[in-house]
Design an enzyme around this catalytic site. Structure first.
Site, PDB file in Angstrom:
ATOM      1  N   GLU A 113       0.845  -1.223   0.000  1.00  0.00           N
ATOM      2  CA  GLU A 113       0.000   0.000   0.000  1.00  0.00           C
ATOM      3  C   GLU A 113       0.872   1.262   0.000  1.00  0.00           C
ATOM      4  O   GLU A 113       0.521   2.275   0.602  1.00  0.00           O
ATOM      5  CB  GLU A 113      -0.975   0.014   1.185  1.00  0.00           C
ATOM      6  CG  GLU A 113      -1.917  -1.176   1.260  1.00  0.00           C
ATOM      7  CD  GLU A 113      -2.727  -1.420  -0.005  1.00  0.00           C
ATOM      8  OE1 GLU A 113      -2.744  -0.547  -0.889  1.00  0.00           O
ATOM      9  OE2 GLU A 113      -3.330  -2.512  -0.117  1.00  0.00           O
TER      10      GLU A 113
HETATM   11  C1  LIG Z   1       2.595  -9.480  -0.675  1.00  0.00           C
HETATM   12  C2  LIG Z   1       2.257  -8.325  -1.552  1.00  0.00           C
HETATM   13  C3  LIG Z   1       0.941  -8.078  -1.877  1.00  0.00           C
HETATM   14  C4  LIG Z   1       0.626  -7.007  -2.689  1.00  0.00           C
HETATM   15  N1  LIG Z   1      -0.676  -6.804  -3.023  1.00  0.00           N
HETATM   16  C5  LIG Z   1      -0.989  -5.847  -3.915  1.00  0.00           C
HETATM   17  C6  LIG Z   1      -2.322  -5.678  -4.377  1.00  0.00           C
HETATM   18  O1  LIG Z   1      -3.218  -6.387  -3.936  1.00  0.00           O
HETATM   19  N2  LIG Z   1      -2.594  -4.713  -5.281  1.00  0.00           N
HETATM   20  C7  LIG Z   1      -1.597  -3.918  -5.777  1.00  0.00           C
HETATM   21  O2  LIG Z   1      -1.884  -3.065  -6.616  1.00  0.00           O
HETATM   22  N3  LIG Z   1      -0.338  -4.039  -5.353  1.00  0.00           N
HETATM   23  C8  LIG Z   1       0.003  -4.980  -4.451  1.00  0.00           C
HETATM   24  N4  LIG Z   1       1.305  -5.121  -4.041  1.00  0.00           N
HETATM   25  C9  LIG Z   1       2.310  -4.194  -4.559  1.00  0.00           C
HETATM   26  C10 LIG Z   1       2.789  -3.212  -3.510  1.00  0.00           C
HETATM   27  O3  LIG Z   1       1.805  -2.227  -3.254  1.00  0.00           O
HETATM   28  C11 LIG Z   1       4.117  -2.587  -3.968  1.00  0.00           C
HETATM   29  O4  LIG Z   1       5.090  -3.619  -4.009  1.00  0.00           O
HETATM   30  C12 LIG Z   1       4.582  -1.482  -3.047  1.00  0.00           C
HETATM   31  O5  LIG Z   1       3.687  -0.381  -3.091  1.00  0.00           O
HETATM   32  C13 LIG Z   1       5.982  -0.960  -3.415  1.00  0.00           C
HETATM   33  O6  LIG Z   1       6.077  -0.677  -4.780  1.00  0.00           O
HETATM   34  P1  LIG Z   1       7.194  -1.360  -5.650  1.00  0.00           P
HETATM   35  O7  LIG Z   1       7.266  -2.807  -5.328  1.00  0.00           O
HETATM   36  O8  LIG Z   1       6.935  -0.973  -7.056  1.00  0.00           O
HETATM   37  O9  LIG Z   1       8.539  -0.709  -5.122  1.00  0.00           O
HETATM   38  P2  LIG Z   1       9.386   0.431  -5.820  1.00  0.00           P
HETATM   39  O10 LIG Z   1       8.502   1.558  -6.239  1.00  0.00           O
HETATM   40  O11 LIG Z   1      10.302  -0.175  -6.826  1.00  0.00           O
HETATM   41  O12 LIG Z   1      10.223   0.923  -4.564  1.00  0.00           O
HETATM   42  C14 LIG Z   1      11.466   0.308  -4.152  1.00  0.00           C
HETATM   43  C15 LIG Z   1      12.088   1.174  -3.068  1.00  0.00           C
HETATM   44  O13 LIG Z   1      12.403   2.458  -3.609  1.00  0.00           O
HETATM   45  C16 LIG Z   1      11.743   3.474  -2.886  1.00  0.00           C
HETATM   46  N5  LIG Z   1      11.235   4.484  -3.827  1.00  0.00           N
HETATM   47  C17 LIG Z   1      10.605   4.286  -4.997  1.00  0.00           C
HETATM   48  N6  LIG Z   1      10.313   5.444  -5.592  1.00  0.00           N
HETATM   49  C18 LIG Z   1      10.772   6.413  -4.788  1.00  0.00           C
HETATM   50  C19 LIG Z   1      10.747   7.825  -4.830  1.00  0.00           C
HETATM   51  N7  LIG Z   1      10.195   8.497  -5.828  1.00  0.00           N
HETATM   52  N8  LIG Z   1      11.315   8.500  -3.801  1.00  0.00           N
HETATM   53  C20 LIG Z   1      11.859   7.852  -2.759  1.00  0.00           C
HETATM   54  N9  LIG Z   1      11.897   6.519  -2.655  1.00  0.00           N
HETATM   55  C21 LIG Z   1      11.362   5.800  -3.655  1.00  0.00           C
HETATM   56  C22 LIG Z   1      10.595   2.803  -2.131  1.00  0.00           C
HETATM   57  O14 LIG Z   1      10.280   3.485  -0.933  1.00  0.00           O
HETATM   58  C23 LIG Z   1      11.171   1.421  -1.873  1.00  0.00           C
HETATM   59  O15 LIG Z   1      11.940   1.412  -0.701  1.00  0.00           O
HETATM   60  C24 LIG Z   1       1.644  -6.175  -3.214  1.00  0.00           C
HETATM   61  C25 LIG Z   1       2.987  -6.424  -2.865  1.00  0.00           C
HETATM   62  C26 LIG Z   1       3.288  -7.497  -2.051  1.00  0.00           C
HETATM   63  C27 LIG Z   1       4.744  -7.738  -1.700  1.00  0.00           C
END
Ligand SMILES: Cc1cc2nc3c(=O)[nH]c(=O)nc-3n(C[C@H](O)[C@H](O)[C@H](O)COP(=O)(O)OP(=O)(O)OC[C@H]3O[C@@H](n4cnc5c(N)ncnc54)[C@H](O)[C@@H]3O)c2cc1C
Length: 361
Positions: A205
């Site tokens: 989230e």
């Molecule tokens: C078990 C699980 C269930 C999930 N369920 C759902 C679901 O039901 N529906 C859904 O839509 N999604 C779901 N997700 C996705 C989840 O919401 C995302 O994985 C999460 O929001 C993080 O996004 P990302 O993985 O793209 O990380 P990234 O955006 O790649 O981030 C990686 C790191 O970089 C940092 N970062 C990225 N951009 C910036 C920035 N601009 N400034 C500073 N720091 C930054 C982040 O804080 C993080 O530490 C799920 C994920 C998991 C693991």
């Protein structure tokens, strides 16, 4: 489905794989493949992100609650174990003289872990209820001004509640695992599950780093800072109303110090965040934690006030209120001073944080 309701051709959506995760095994997460799939517009065109955020804001509050709930369960287990496990002797003389050793709850360092957990959990529970009240006011109050303030608070508090409760909830779960010593690492005792399960709440989230950006980048500035100024006003008013209450003094002093530091951090952000956006990004984590600590200081002052009132009105013999006041004193003396470190760190800006070239990593 066809327009007439009859069964149509299968859409090209399939489950590619069930993910193997670190925790939350009761909840299946899968890879979905969309092969020439047909999409259906939900709501208005180009308003998808807006619609998604309605769901997302509710989900963020729910995930914050998960952070607290995992921490509470971990604490209840750790407290029971600490009273049961015999190891070493109390530094101030045996407390279980007839037994082979004292229970580990006599050791100050074990108390530190339990009191950190307990003071976080009770502060978090109050913060969740306090925020939920504004959720009700936002939806149900007949007064437009009250609805406006409630909406402002919900916007401002959502990233704080999500990230602070999950960062600290995870930390508390690992500390409660630590109370178990070696048994904490053995699956049979169940503590590692709380650590694994609470870890996801910092990520999904919107990762907690994104919550910090949402707070400093969007929520502080929204409507000319109306929400944060209203919060500061509320705190100022509470402090002024109780300034000469000697029983409440430590709580009021703690709250005032935290509020002053949050205000200083906010002013620093206003002065330095707009001229260099990296300063705002670099400060965001510490600012969010400073905010969380200040909100908790307010919750503890409110709980202390209610406990003192209850004690003076027939509740003197009820150990609940004494325990509340003692736990609150611990928070003020041993957790709240973290505000100073967060303020000092955020005020260094982005220079040392960004100094190393990316290819040096
Ligand atoms: C078990 C699980 C269930 C999930 N369920 C759902 C679901 O039901 N529906 C859904 O839509 N999604 C779901 N997700 C996705 C989840 O919401 C995302 O994985 C999460 O929001 C993080 O996004 P990302 O993985 O793209 O990380 P990234 O955006 O790649 O981030 C990686 C790191 O970089 C940092 N970062 C990225 N951009 C910036 C920035 N601009 N400034 C500073 N720091 C930054 C982040 O804080 C993080 O530490 C799920 C994920 C998991 C693991």
């Amino acid at each position: 489905m066809n327009a007439d309701g009859s069964l149509g051709a299968r859409n090209g959506v399939s489950c590619g794989k069930i993910e193997e995760k670190m925790g939350i095994h009761g909840n299946a997460t899968c890879v979905l493949n969309y092969d020439d799939a047909t999409g259906f517009l939900i709501g208005e065109e180009n308003r998808g992100l807006h619609a998604m955020f309605t769901m997302m804001n509710v989900a963020r509050l729910g995930v914050g609650l998960q952070g607290y709930a995992q921490s509470e369960t971990a604490y209840q287990n750790a407290a029971a174990y600490a009273k049961d496990r015999l190891q070493g002797r109390s530094l101030t003389g045996p407390k279980n003289a007839d037994g082979p050793a004292d229970p580990i709850i006599v050791h100050p360092d074990v108390r530190r872990m339990l009191m950190d957990a307990r003071s976080f959990n009770e502060g978090a529970r109050a913060f969740v209820f306090w925020t939920a009240l504004y959720g009700d006011l936002l939806n149900k109050s007949p007064d437009e001004k009250v609805r406006e303030k409630a909406g402002d608070y919900m916007g401002l508090m959502t990233p704080v509640l999500k990230a602070y409760l999950t960062d600290k909830g995870y930390q508390t779960a690992t500390n409660c695992q630590q109370v178990y010593g070696g048994h904490g690492y053995i699956e049979e005792w169940g503590m590692s599950q709380f650590v694994r399960d609470s870890r996801i709440a910092m990520i999904y989230e919107g990762a907690n780093g994104i919550q910090g950006l949402d707070l400093v980048g969007r929520k502080l500035a929204a409507n000319g800072g109306r929400a944060i100024f209203a919060f500061f006003n509320e705190l100022d008013q509470f402090i002024a109303e109780h300034d000469d209450d000697k029983d409440l003094k430590p709580f009021i002093e703690g709250l005032k110090s935290a509020k002053d530091q949050l205000q200083e951090g906010t002013q620093w952000l206003m002065a330095n965040g707009m001229s260099n956006f990296d300063n705002a990004g670099a400060a965001s984590h510490d600012y969010l934690h400073l905010f969380g600590l200040t909100a908790f200081a307010y919750m503890w002052a409110l709980m202390a006030k209610a406990s003192l009132h209850a004690k003076a009105n027939g509740g003197a013999a009820d150990p609940f209120y004494d325990a509340k006041l003692k736990t609150g004193r611990y928070f003020v003396e041993r957790v709240l001073p973290e505000t100073a470190a967060h303020l000092a760190k955020l005020k260094t800006g982005s220079q040392s944080l960004m100094a190393l070239a990316a290819d040096a990593f």
